[in-house]
Design a protein around this motif. Structure first.
Motif, PDB file in Angstrom:
ATOM      1  N   LEU A   5     -18.966 -33.138   4.270  1.00 56.54           N
ATOM      2  CA  LEU A   5     -20.163 -32.973   5.099  1.00 56.54           C
ATOM      3  C   LEU A   5     -19.800 -32.536   6.513  1.00 56.54           C
ATOM      4  N   GLN A   6     -18.742 -33.114   7.034  1.00 59.48           N
ATOM      5  CA  GLN A   6     -18.317 -32.745   8.377  1.00 59.48           C
ATOM      6  C   GLN A   6     -17.885 -31.282   8.437  1.00 59.48           C
ATOM      7  N   ALA A   7     -17.181 -30.842   7.412  1.00 60.16           N
ATOM      8  CA  ALA A   7     -16.749 -29.445   7.363  1.00 60.16           C
ATOM      9  C   ALA A   7     -17.956 -28.516   7.251  1.00 60.16           C
ATOM     10  N   GLN A   8     -18.947 -28.937   6.492  1.00 61.51           N
ATOM     11  CA  GLN A   8     -20.167 -28.132   6.370  1.00 61.51           C
ATOM     12  C   GLN A   8     -20.890 -28.030   7.707  1.00 61.51           C
ATOM     13  N   LEU A   9     -20.964 -29.143   8.416  1.00 60.91           N
ATOM     14  CA  LEU A   9     -21.605 -29.118   9.728  1.00 60.91           C
ATOM     15  C   LEU A   9     -20.862 -28.210  10.702  1.00 60.91           C
ATOM     16  N   ARG A  10     -19.566 -28.180  10.556  1.00 60.67           N
ATOM     17  CA  ARG A  10     -18.778 -27.304  11.427  1.00 60.67           C
ATOM     18  C   ARG A  10     -19.071 -25.837  11.120  1.00 60.67           C
ATOM     19  N   ILE A  11     -19.311 -25.535   9.843  1.00 65.44           N
ATOM     20  CA  ILE A  11     -19.724 -24.178   9.475  1.00 65.44           C
ATOM     21  C   ILE A  11     -21.090 -23.864  10.071  1.00 65.44           C
ATOM     22  N   ASN A  12     -22.007 -24.824   9.989  1.00 68.40           N
ATOM     23  CA  ASN A  12     -23.357 -24.591  10.517  1.00 68.40           C
ATOM     24  C   ASN A  12     -23.337 -24.128  11.972  1.00 68.40           C
ATOM     25  N   GLN A  13     -22.423 -24.695  12.768  1.00 67.08           N
ATOM     26  CA  GLN A  13     -22.418 -24.385  14.199  1.00 67.08           C
ATOM     27  C   GLN A  13     -21.980 -22.940  14.488  1.00 67.08           C
ATOM     28  N   ARG A  14     -21.451 -22.268  13.475  1.00 62.91           N
ATOM     29  CA  ARG A  14     -21.070 -20.866  13.668  1.00 62.91           C
ATOM     30  C   ARG A  14     -22.284 -19.941  13.672  1.00 62.91           C
ATOM     31  N   TYR A  15     -23.416 -20.445  13.204  1.00 68.25           N
ATOM     32  CA  TYR A  15     -24.596 -19.605  13.033  1.00 68.25           C
ATOM     33  C   TYR A  15     -25.716 -20.096  13.948  1.00 68.25           C
ATOM     34  N   PRO A  16     -26.023 -19.343  15.005  1.00 73.01           N
ATOM     35  CA  PRO A  16     -27.041 -19.799  15.960  1.00 73.01           C
ATOM     36  C   PRO A  16     -28.421 -19.960  15.346  1.00 73.01           C
ATOM     37  N   GLN A  17     -28.646 -19.351  14.181  1.00 71.70           N
ATOM     38  CA  GLN A  17     -29.950 -19.506  13.522  1.00 71.70           C
ATOM     39  C   GLN A  17     -30.126 -20.896  12.921  1.00 71.70           C
ATOM     40  N   VAL A  18     -29.037 -21.598  12.669  1.00 67.46           N
ATOM     41  CA  VAL A  18     -29.118 -22.945  12.083  1.00 67.46           C
ATOM     42  C   VAL A  18     -29.476 -23.930  13.183  1.00 67.46           C
ATOM     43  N   ARG A  19     -30.586 -24.623  13.007  1.00 68.43           N
ATOM     44  CA  ARG A  19     -31.103 -25.480  14.068  1.00 68.43           C
ATOM     45  C   ARG A  19     -31.187 -26.945  13.655  1.00 68.43           C
ATOM     46  N   GLY A  20     -30.385 -27.305  12.654  1.00 67.12           N
ATOM     47  CA  GLY A  20     -30.318 -28.701  12.273  1.00 67.12           C
ATOM     48  C   GLY A  20     -30.047 -28.884  10.796  1.00 67.12           C
ATOM     49  N   SER A  21     -30.081 -30.129  10.363  1.00 67.53           N
ATOM     50  CA  SER A  21     -29.792 -30.485   8.976  1.00 67.53           C
ATOM     51  C   SER A  21     -30.681 -31.631   8.537  1.00 67.53           C
ATOM     52  N   ILE A  22     -30.950 -31.671   7.226  1.00 68.47           N
ATOM     53  CA  ILE A  22     -31.595 -32.824   6.606  1.00 68.47           C
ATOM     54  C   ILE A  22     -30.733 -33.222   5.413  1.00 68.47           C
ATOM     55  N   PHE A  23     -30.501 -34.519   5.271  1.00 69.80           N
ATOM     56  CA  PHE A  23     -29.565 -35.016   4.266  1.00 69.80           C
ATOM     57  C   PHE A  23     -30.303 -35.734   3.139  1.00 69.80           C
ATOM     58  N   PHE A  24     -29.873 -35.474   1.921  1.00 69.78           N
ATOM     59  CA  PHE A  24     -30.433 -36.168   0.753  1.00 69.78           C
ATOM     60  C   PHE A  24     -29.363 -37.095   0.173  1.00 69.78           C
ATOM     61  N   SER A  25     -29.765 -38.330  -0.017  1.00 67.33           N
ATOM     62  CA  SER A  25     -30.925 -38.975   0.582  1.00 67.33           C
ATOM     63  C   SER A  25     -30.432 -40.183   1.356  1.00 67.33           C
ATOM     64  N   LEU A  26     -31.357 -41.036   1.828  1.00 69.55           N
ATOM     65  CA  LEU A  26     -30.972 -42.088   2.762  1.00 69.55           C
ATOM     66  C   LEU A  26     -29.894 -43.015   2.208  1.00 69.55           C
ATOM     67  N   LYS A  27     -30.043 -43.456   0.969  1.00 71.81           N
ATOM     68  CA  LYS A  27     -29.096 -44.449   0.449  1.00 71.81           C
ATOM     69  C   LYS A  27     -27.668 -43.903   0.445  1.00 71.81           C
ATOM     70  N   ASP A  28     -27.533 -42.598   0.203  1.00 65.87           N
ATOM     71  CA  ASP A  28     -26.196 -42.007   0.176  1.00 65.87           C
ATOM     72  C   ASP A  28     -25.696 -41.700   1.577  1.00 65.87           C
ATOM     73  N   LEU A  29     -26.602 -41.328   2.480  1.00 67.49           N
ATOM     74  CA  LEU A  29     -26.175 -41.098   3.849  1.00 67.49           C
ATOM     75  C   LEU A  29     -25.694 -42.391   4.501  1.00 67.49           C
ATOM     76  N   LEU A  30     -26.279 -43.501   4.110  1.00 65.55           N
ATOM     77  CA  LEU A  30     -25.835 -44.782   4.654  1.00 65.55           C
ATOM     78  C   LEU A  30     -24.415 -45.122   4.184  1.00 65.55           C
ATOM     79  N   ARG A  31     -24.026 -44.589   3.052  1.00 66.24           N
ATOM     80  CA  ARG A  31     -22.654 -44.802   2.575  1.00 66.24           C
ATOM     81  C   ARG A  31     -21.680 -43.821   3.215  1.00 66.24           C
ATOM     82  N   HIS A  32     -22.200 -42.696   3.704  1.00 68.42           N
ATOM     83  CA  HIS A  32     -21.375 -41.680   4.351  1.00 68.42           C
ATOM     84  C   HIS A  32     -22.070 -41.274   5.645  1.00 68.42           C
TER      85      HIS A  32
END
Length: 398
Positions: free
Chosen positions: A364-391
């Motif tokens: 996920l961290q590597a994916q977020l780092r890719i996102n920052q290369r593209y100025p059109q990307v203005r955020g993220s939404i994660f599926f879903s809460l129970k798994d985000l709480l584990r990571h």
């Protein structure tokens, strides 16, 4: 050793797996950084999480909890969302033609009490919106528009269910029940059911997921030939084009009517991550996906962007970096190009639920780092809460 990533454009700090720490101290140091000519301080990114109610995936933890127990669970979940410095919750308020609020268009959801149509003793949606806003969180009301039930037994529906009043709207397909998108009255009914919430609650956005026409079942054709002959055959020689037109009409009308009712409410859709493969369309993505929005779900997401019907789009790019058939960065790049120059904001739907499957806690961290290369990307939404709480991730507060 845990690695701390700094997302320069947004001043976003993402912390791997189980490490949770505040990164507010980094905000000042990155606020003036420029990425491809876009100032990092221009807009705080949307960082959100889906909270699924269907099958009690995230909330409530099980059907039949008392109202007090449900409220307590949700408060604790929002506290955790807030602790991660996310700013948006996308809560499923209509999982299967039912409702987490009193409605004249749908019975009470069985995921609350265990019995469809049974009053839980309070208004969950009103409660959830209030609790989110008290914490400074945006609340996006998530609707599954056409799914009626996760099984095919009409008798399992509440006696007052609209689908029992209008059995001619129903389609039995793949072991589930759906409203037929090819029937104009059914589409109008679904739109009105969504507008009921826009009118009655201070939600920040209407959010639709990836289910329009249902995902194909091998060897089974979606049974809408009679409706095609009645409503579409004279205009559309190809049934697929008629189906796409049905969904276009639905999305376009819903967009217009949301703004008429309450112009401040945004409209967003989270489609499947691939519009079309390049093999089917030279302007499609360099992917080999077995399912596409255009060809299988009859959802022409490109058209919606071009028409400006959406305030935001959240493609579900649920594959890892380097996956041959659907590489993560390949798809981020494609979607960034699609929204470039439009008013439609691009957020990326990311699969917290697949981190364990990928055997890579840093994915996920590597994916977020890719996102920052593209100025059109203005955020993220994660599926879903129970798994985000584990990571978990942590982003800076304002």
């Amino acid at each position: 050793m845990w690695i701390l990533w700094v997302w320069a454009r947004f001043g976003l700090c993402v912390v791997a797996a189980t490490l949770v720490m505040s990164c507010a101290t980094h905000t000042a140091s990155v606020s003036s950084i420029e990425v491809k000519g876009v100032a990092a301080h221009e807009e705080r990114p949307l960082m959100g999480v889906w909270i699924a109610t269907v099958k009690n995936i995230d909330w409530p933890s099980r059907a039949g909890l008392t109202a007090d127990a449900q409220r307590s669970e949700f408060r604790k979940q929002l506290d955790k969302v807030q602790a991660m410095h996310l700013n948006t919750v996308v809560v499923q308020v209509k999982p299967e033609a039912d409702a987490l609020y009193p409605s004249k268009y749908a019975p009470w959801s069985r995921y609350l009490t265990g019995v469809q149509g049974k009053d839980p003793g309070y208004n969950p949606l009103a409660f959830m919106v209030t609790e989110a806003h008290q914490r400074g969180l945006s609340f996006h009301a998530w609707f599954n528009p056409f799914r009626v039930a996760m099984n095919e037994d009409v008798k399992s529906l509440a006696p007052n269910h609209p689908a029992r009043v209008h059995p001619d709207w129903l389609v039995h397909y793949g072991g589930k029940l759906y409203y037929n998108p090819g029937i104009p009255e059914a589409r109008e009914f679904v739109i009105n059911s969504i507008l009921e919430v826009v009118q009655s609650y201070p939600i920040d956005a209407v959010h639709l997921d990836d289910y329009f026409y249902p995902y194909r079942v091998p060897g089974m054709e979606f049974p809408d030939q009679a409706q095609y002959k009645r409503y579409g055959a004279q205009t559309f020689a190809d049934k697929g084009n008629w189906r796409r037109d049905n969904i276009n009409r639905f999305v376009g009308e819903l967009s217009q009517r949301i703004k008429q009712v309450k112009s401040s409410v945004e409209f967003g859709i989270s489609p499947f991550g691939v519009w079309r493969n390049k093999a089917q369309d030279p302007t499609g993505s360099q992917t080999q996906a077995g399912v596409t929005n255009y060809d299988d779900l009859y959802a022409d997401t490109r058209h919606w962007i071009q028409q400006g019907w959406l305030d935001y789009i959240v493609p579900q790019i649920y594959w890892k970096i380097g996956f041959k058939k659907a590489d993560y960065e390949t798809l981020v790049r494609w979607w960034a190009h699609e929204v470039d120059g439009s008013r439609v904001k691009l957020y990326i739907g990311q699969a917290a639920y697949r981190v364990d499957e990928w055997h890579d806690p840093n994915q996920l961290q590597a994916q977020l780092r890719i996102n920052q290369r593209y100025p059109q990307v203005r955020g993220s939404i994660f599926f879903s809460l129970k798994d985000l709480l584990r990571h978990p991730i942590v982003v800076p507060s304002k």
